[in-house]
Design a protein around this motif. Structure first.
Motif, PDB file in Angstrom:
ATOM      1  N   GLU A  92       0.842  -1.186   0.000  1.00 32.34           N
ATOM      2  CA  GLU A  92       0.000   0.000   0.000  1.00 32.34           C
ATOM      3  C   GLU A  92       0.884   1.245   0.000  1.00 32.34           C
ATOM      4  O   GLU A  92       2.099   1.169   0.263  1.00 32.34           O
ATOM      5  N   LEU A  93       0.297   2.387  -0.290  1.00 32.18           N
ATOM      6  CA  LEU A  93       1.042   3.643  -0.211  1.00 32.18           C
ATOM      7  C   LEU A  93       1.459   3.902   1.223  1.00 32.18           C
ATOM      8  O   LEU A  93       0.695   3.664   2.163  1.00 32.18           O
ATOM      9  N   SER A  94       2.706   4.372   1.401  1.00 28.26           N
ATOM     10  CA  SER A  94       3.146   4.764   2.739  1.00 28.26           C
ATOM     11  C   SER A  94       2.419   6.047   3.151  1.00 28.26           C
ATOM     12  O   SER A  94       1.741   6.683   2.332  1.00 28.26           O
ATOM     13  N   ALA A  95       2.578   6.433   4.396  1.00 24.46           N
ATOM     14  CA  ALA A  95       1.901   7.642   4.892  1.00 24.46           C
ATOM     15  C   ALA A  95       2.340   8.864   4.089  1.00 24.46           C
ATOM     16  O   ALA A  95       1.519   9.700   3.699  1.00 24.46           O
ATOM     17  N   ASP A  96       3.653   8.968   3.825  1.00 20.70           N
ATOM     18  CA  ASP A  96       4.160  10.103   3.053  1.00 20.70           C
ATOM     19  C   ASP A  96       3.652  10.055   1.612  1.00 20.70           C
ATOM     20  O   ASP A  96       3.283  11.089   1.028  1.00 20.70           O
ATOM     21  N   GLU A  97       3.640   8.838   1.031  1.00 22.32           N
ATOM     22  CA  GLU A  97       3.160   8.711  -0.342  1.00 22.32           C
ATOM     23  C   GLU A  97       1.670   9.038  -0.447  1.00 22.32           C
ATOM     24  O   GLU A  97       1.231   9.669  -1.406  1.00 22.32           O
ATOM     25  N   GLU A  98       0.916   8.599   0.550  1.00 20.87           N
ATOM     26  CA  GLU A  98      -0.520   8.899   0.549  1.00 20.87           C
ATOM     27  C   GLU A  98      -0.762  10.396   0.646  1.00 20.87           C
ATOM     28  O   GLU A  98      -1.640  10.946  -0.034  1.00 20.87           O
ATOM     29  N   GLN A  99       0.042  11.064   1.468  1.00 23.14           N
ATOM     30  CA  GLN A  99      -0.076  12.512   1.596  1.00 23.14           C
ATOM     31  C   GLN A  99       0.261  13.199   0.270  1.00 23.14           C
ATOM     32  O   GLN A  99      -0.435  14.127  -0.160  1.00 23.14           O
ATOM     33  N   THR A 100       1.315  12.717  -0.395  1.00 24.93           N
ATOM     34  CA  THR A 100       1.689  13.282  -1.698  1.00 24.93           C
ATOM     35  C   THR A 100       0.602  13.019  -2.733  1.00 24.93           C
ATOM     36  O   THR A 100       0.254  13.899  -3.530  1.00 24.93           O
ATOM     37  N   TYR A 101       0.050  11.801  -2.701  1.00 26.30           N
ATOM     38  CA  TYR A 101      -1.006  11.456  -3.657  1.00 26.30           C
ATOM     39  C   TYR A 101      -2.229  12.354  -3.475  1.00 26.30           C
ATOM     40  O   TYR A 101      -2.810  12.839  -4.452  1.00 26.30           O
ATOM     41  N   GLN A 102      -2.616  12.595  -2.211  1.00 26.34           N
ATOM     42  CA  GLN A 102      -3.768  13.463  -1.956  1.00 26.34           C
ATOM     43  C   GLN A 102      -3.485  14.898  -2.398  1.00 26.34           C
ATOM     44  O   GLN A 102      -4.371  15.591  -2.907  1.00 26.34           O
ATOM     45  N   ARG A 103      -2.228  15.343  -2.228  1.00 25.64           N
ATOM     46  CA  ARG A 103      -1.865  16.683  -2.681  1.00 25.64           C
ATOM     47  C   ARG A 103      -1.957  16.787  -4.206  1.00 25.64           C
ATOM     48  O   ARG A 103      -2.442  17.788  -4.749  1.00 25.64           O
ATOM     49  N   LEU A 104      -1.506  15.750  -4.896  1.00 24.84           N
ATOM     50  CA  LEU A 104      -1.578  15.751  -6.359  1.00 24.84           C
ATOM     51  C   LEU A 104      -3.027  15.750  -6.836  1.00 24.84           C
ATOM     52  O   LEU A 104      -3.375  16.425  -7.808  1.00 24.84           O
ATOM     53  N   ASN A 105      -3.882  14.993  -6.142  1.00 21.01           N
ATOM     54  CA  ASN A 105      -5.302  15.006  -6.488  1.00 21.01           C
ATOM     55  C   ASN A 105      -5.909  16.382  -6.273  1.00 21.01           C
ATOM     56  O   ASN A 105      -6.729  16.851  -7.071  1.00 21.01           O
ATOM     57  N   ALA A 106      -5.498  17.033  -5.177  1.00 26.23           N
ATOM     58  CA  ALA A 106      -5.995  18.396  -4.919  1.00 26.23           C
ATOM     59  C   ALA A 106      -5.508  19.345  -6.016  1.00 26.23           C
ATOM     60  O   ALA A 106      -6.238  20.251  -6.435  1.00 26.23           O
ATOM     61  N   ASP A 107      -4.270  19.132  -6.496  1.00 25.50           N
ATOM     62  CA  ASP A 107      -3.747  19.962  -7.585  1.00 25.50           C
ATOM     63  C   ASP A 107      -4.579  19.783  -8.849  1.00 25.50           C
ATOM     64  O   ASP A 107      -4.853  20.751  -9.579  1.00 25.50           O
TER      65      ASP A 107
END
Length: 408
Positions: A32-47
């Motif tokens: 699964e995505l790590s905590a940092d990766e999940e945070q980055t993924y959510q930021r990219l989705n927000a972008d």
């Protein structure tokens, strides 16, 4: 297309490639995505969402500029006779004269331009686009554009019936198709094989709201008052009417498309749809419906964020970004629209719709009525406007043209 919008589109595709890279890397390592990766993924989705908003705002700004130029050109144009009659002033001038009280009229009916008389009912499709940018948009179309943008159902391409009056309208409803034909012996009787019809009653429920502006704002010719009023009225009417077009109960309000849909796929308990769920939902709608011009997906933004992570059986992402500005994203090759009134993923929630939305009928009485009052807020020197829309909606093909995904 503007160079600025092209750059935004390129940036959007780049952001999506970064998001895919994170998901692919995690999948390659079977984790699964790590905590940092999940945070980055959510930021990219927000972008991605922010870029979509920028593109939308820029397109609206360009259109408002074109509309304003056309309106001022119409106001400044002088006929050969030197006389300016009402027809020569154009719609923008007539609306402004009413907004500022110069016309002396209390009400103003906003109707679509049509060569047909109002007592003739017309059948048309309402699309999500604003129309060709080279053609000035009328006040009515500006208003309807904002109404559509705030209602995902109106964006999907339902069948829109516009009528000149608001009496109850009876529409035939298909409840069952003909059975299969069978082999008949020579000189043998043919079996009855007819579809089953019912009726849908489309009423004219009234939606309305009040809007107040100062006399200074109404009389300042440098202010795009028409655009402001069209935006505010369109959004308010779209939010009210649009909510019922999704979840309306059909009792003293429209029968929403979600309410009228049939079950397509049941997923895990309170779970977001999987790739298999989406594929099954796609194929739960029979091929003749899937080939229509108004076949689409409908869900809320939070559900889209979950669907962006999903891959199909060929290891391809089921969600694909639109390649040009204004073109919707797709899931399994079919356009995706969002509506905030769609339920969030949860236990027993119908969170995804798919099917032919042209089988959902939206009835709108021809005029959107505006009325003004200088007396309602006399002590504050405000002009009060009220906008009223009358409409209804219901599914006229209940054989499974639109189906939903529901969590167990």
């Amino acid at each position: 297309m503007s160079e600025f919008i092209k750059r935004l589109q390129e940036r959007r595709l780049n952001v999506w490639e970064q998001a895919k890279g994170l998901l692919d890397a995690a999948e390659g390592e079977k984790r699964e995505l790590s905590a940092d990766e999940e945070q980055t993924y959510q930021r990219l989705n927000a972008d991605l969402d922010k870029i979509d908003e920028r593109v939308k705002e820029f397109q609206e700004g360009e259109q408002r500029s074109k509309d304003a130029e056309a309106a001022f050109a119409d106001l400044l144009a002088k006929p050969a006779s030197g006389q300016r009659d009402e027809a020569a002033q154009g719609e923008a001038a007539k609306v402004r004269a009413w907004l500022t009280g110069q016309s002396g009229a209390r009400s103003y009916d906003v109707r679509p331009d049509s060569p047909m008389p109002l007592d003739v009912r017309t059948l048309s499709k309402l699309t999500a686009g604003a129309g060709a940018n080279t053609v000035p948009i009328s006040f009515y179309n500006q208003l309807v554009q904002h109404l559509t943008e705030n209602s995902g159902v109106l964006s999907t391409g339902p069948t829109v019936l516009r009528t000149g009056t608001g009496e109850q309208l009876q529409v035939p409803k298909t409840t069952a198709h003909s059975a299969n034909a069978g082999i008949v012996a020579e000189a043998g009787p043919l079996n009855a094989n007819e579809p089953v019809f019912g009726q849908v009653s489309l009423d004219a429920y009234k939606y309305g709201f009040l809007l107040q502006v100062s006399h200074e704002l109404a009389n300042d010719t440098a202010v795009d008052l028409l655009g402001y009023l069209a935006t505010q009225a369109g959004r308010a009417l779209g939010n009210g009417f649009g909510a019922h077009l999704v979840t309306g109960t059909g009792s003293s309000q429209p029968n929403g498309v979600l309410t009228a849909s049939t079950m397509g796929v049941t997923g895990g308990a309170g779970a977001a749809p999987t790739s298999d769920n989406l594929i099954d939902l796609y194929h739960s709608v029979i091929a003749p419906y899937r080939s229509g011009n108004s076949v689409a997906w409908l869900m809320r933004d939070a559900t889209v964020a979950a669907v962006r992570k999903i891959k199909d059986t060929t290891n391809q992402y089921v969600w694909q970004p639109g390649l040009t500005a204004g073109v919707p994203d797709t899931i399994l090759g079919k356009p995706l629209y969002t509506d905030p009134n769609m339920p969030a993923v949860g236990a027993a929630a119908k969170s995804v719709l798919f099917g032919d939305f042209s089988t959902y009928f939206v009835r709108q009485v021809e005029a959107i009525r505006f009325e003004r009052s200088d007396d309602y807020a006399f002590n504050t020197d405000l002009i009060t406007y009220r906008a009223i829309l009358r409409g209804d909606g219901d599914q006229v093909d209940t054989t499974g043209a639109i189906k939903h995904y529901v969590s167990a």
